[in-house]
Design a protein around this motif. Sequence first.
Motif, PDB file in Angstrom:
ATOM      1  N   ILE A 282       3.674   0.305   5.295  1.00 22.28           N
ATOM      2  CA  ILE A 282       3.955   0.217   3.865  1.00 22.28           C
ATOM      3  C   ILE A 282       2.984   1.109   3.107  1.00 22.28           C
ATOM      4  O   ILE A 282       1.765   1.074   3.346  1.00 22.28           O
ATOM      5  CB  ILE A 282       3.818  -1.232   3.356  1.00 22.28           C
ATOM      6  CG1 ILE A 282       4.623  -2.204   4.243  1.00 22.28           C
ATOM      7  CG2 ILE A 282       4.251  -1.320   1.898  1.00 22.28           C
ATOM      8  CD1 ILE A 282       6.108  -1.964   4.253  1.00 22.28           C
ATOM      9  N   GLY A 283       3.523   1.907   2.202  1.00 24.16           N
ATOM     10  CA  GLY A 283       2.704   2.750   1.346  1.00 24.16           C
ATOM     11  C   GLY A 283       3.184   2.684  -0.084  1.00 24.16           C
ATOM     12  O   GLY A 283       4.368   2.926  -0.338  1.00 24.16           O
ATOM     13  N   ASP A 284       2.296   2.296  -0.995  1.00 21.55           N
ATOM     14  CA  ASP A 284       2.647   2.171  -2.408  1.00 21.55           C
ATOM     15  C   ASP A 284       3.861   1.261  -2.607  1.00 21.55           C
ATOM     16  O   ASP A 284       4.737   1.527  -3.428  1.00 21.55           O
ATOM     17  CB  ASP A 284       2.912   3.554  -3.004  1.00 21.55           C
ATOM     18  CG  ASP A 284       2.933   3.528  -4.536  1.00 21.55           C
ATOM     19  OD1 ASP A 284       2.305   2.625  -5.119  1.00 21.55           O
ATOM     20  OD2 ASP A 284       3.607   4.393  -5.126  1.00 21.55           O
ATOM     21  N   GLY A 285       3.924   0.172  -1.809  1.00 21.80           N
ATOM     22  CA  GLY A 285       5.002  -0.807  -1.943  1.00 21.80           C
ATOM     23  C   GLY A 285       6.314  -0.411  -1.312  1.00 21.80           C
ATOM     24  O   GLY A 285       7.287  -1.179  -1.380  1.00 21.80           O
ATOM     25  N   GLU A 286       6.369   0.771  -0.683  1.00 28.34           N
ATOM     26  CA  GLU A 286       7.603   1.249  -0.069  1.00 28.34           C
ATOM     27  C   GLU A 286       7.460   1.284   1.449  1.00 28.34           C
ATOM     28  O   GLU A 286       6.354   1.441   1.983  1.00 28.34           O
ATOM     29  CB  GLU A 286       7.954   2.656  -0.574  1.00 28.34           C
ATOM     30  CG  GLU A 286       8.154   2.756  -2.073  1.00 28.34           C
ATOM     31  CD  GLU A 286       9.402   2.022  -2.531  1.00 28.34           C
ATOM     32  OE1 GLU A 286      10.368   1.950  -1.748  1.00 28.34           O
ATOM     33  OE2 GLU A 286       9.421   1.519  -3.679  1.00 28.34           O
ATOM     34  N   LEU A 287       8.593   1.147   2.148  1.00 25.45           N
ATOM     35  CA  LEU A 287       8.586   1.271   3.605  1.00 25.45           C
ATOM     36  C   LEU A 287       8.503   2.749   3.969  1.00 25.45           C
ATOM     37  O   LEU A 287       9.419   3.523   3.668  1.00 25.45           O
ATOM     38  CB  LEU A 287       9.846   0.638   4.199  1.00 25.45           C
ATOM     39  CG  LEU A 287       9.988   0.728   5.723  1.00 25.45           C
ATOM     40  CD1 LEU A 287       8.847   0.005   6.433  1.00 25.45           C
ATOM     41  CD2 LEU A 287      11.337   0.146   6.172  1.00 25.45           C
TER      42      LEU A 287
END
Length: 310
Positions: A282-287
């Motif tokens: 997860i990065g910045d709330g995204e997969l």
Amino acid sequence: MNDSSPQGILVCDKPQGLSSHAVVSRIRRWFGTRKVGHAGTLDPMATGVLVLGLGRGTKLLGHITGVSKTYDATIRLGAGTPTDDADSEPDLITDPAVLAAVADADIETGVAALRGPIDQVPSAVSAIKVDGKRSYARVRAGEDVVLEPRRVEIDRFDILETRRDLGAGHIDVDVVVDCSSGTYIRALARDLGADLGVHGHLTALRRTRVGPFDLGAAVTIPEDLDSPTPPLLPLAEAAAALLPTVSVDAAGAKALMQGKSLAGPWASGGEALASGAEVAVIGDGELVSVAEIRGDSSLKSRTAFAIGLA
């Protein structure tokens, strides 16, 4: 690069009478997108949880297909059918006197014998491929098909209610089943009947859970496909329900998308992740990706979900 098409996971309550392929077709029309797939077929007779992926959500379906499932079902003892369910007419009928001799304790013993790890022969009228051709197609073409047994796990097989109608020639048994992926509930009905010497088939089937996704999260497909569409489950949330998660910053996300490895060790929820573990990154709330922990404890992307980073 922006992608405005629908991206995510949809849990729907499949209605009776529709094939899983027909559900996919309806979802394509409802959401106005072509990229839709499902995570595990439900027979037309069955209802309940069918998990679909839209857009990049289709990449996550492979991680959903293999999870455990829960079913409510009704097994009818006293008759067998060619399809092992109510989609075909009975062709094996038990003598009423033999059926009447089956006690509730006998049924419980038969059910208990089908709990745990078992080698199950799938129904011949199934979508399993035999030499590149669906088994059901071979059966319909007049071939005598016997499939190889498969090891499945029946974690729960409990009787909810038993209803006897000996005048009509059957005993109906309502059950709940927790099982591994690949289990055929209609094969359980067939085998229970065979073990009791009375034949059996499935008359009702409702899937209530697929891994972490259950009927509480399911939407009903409307008749009017011009109706407003519901929000999709975000990919990051769906992946986190299926896999351990690790977080990366923008530089780490870009490196993974470029095929590079990120040095470890890595942990999720305070627990160290072992070599071979699959994780949701997860990065910045995204997969960002589904990645694997390598033998040197580094992280390597296996399936990329982020766009515009590479």
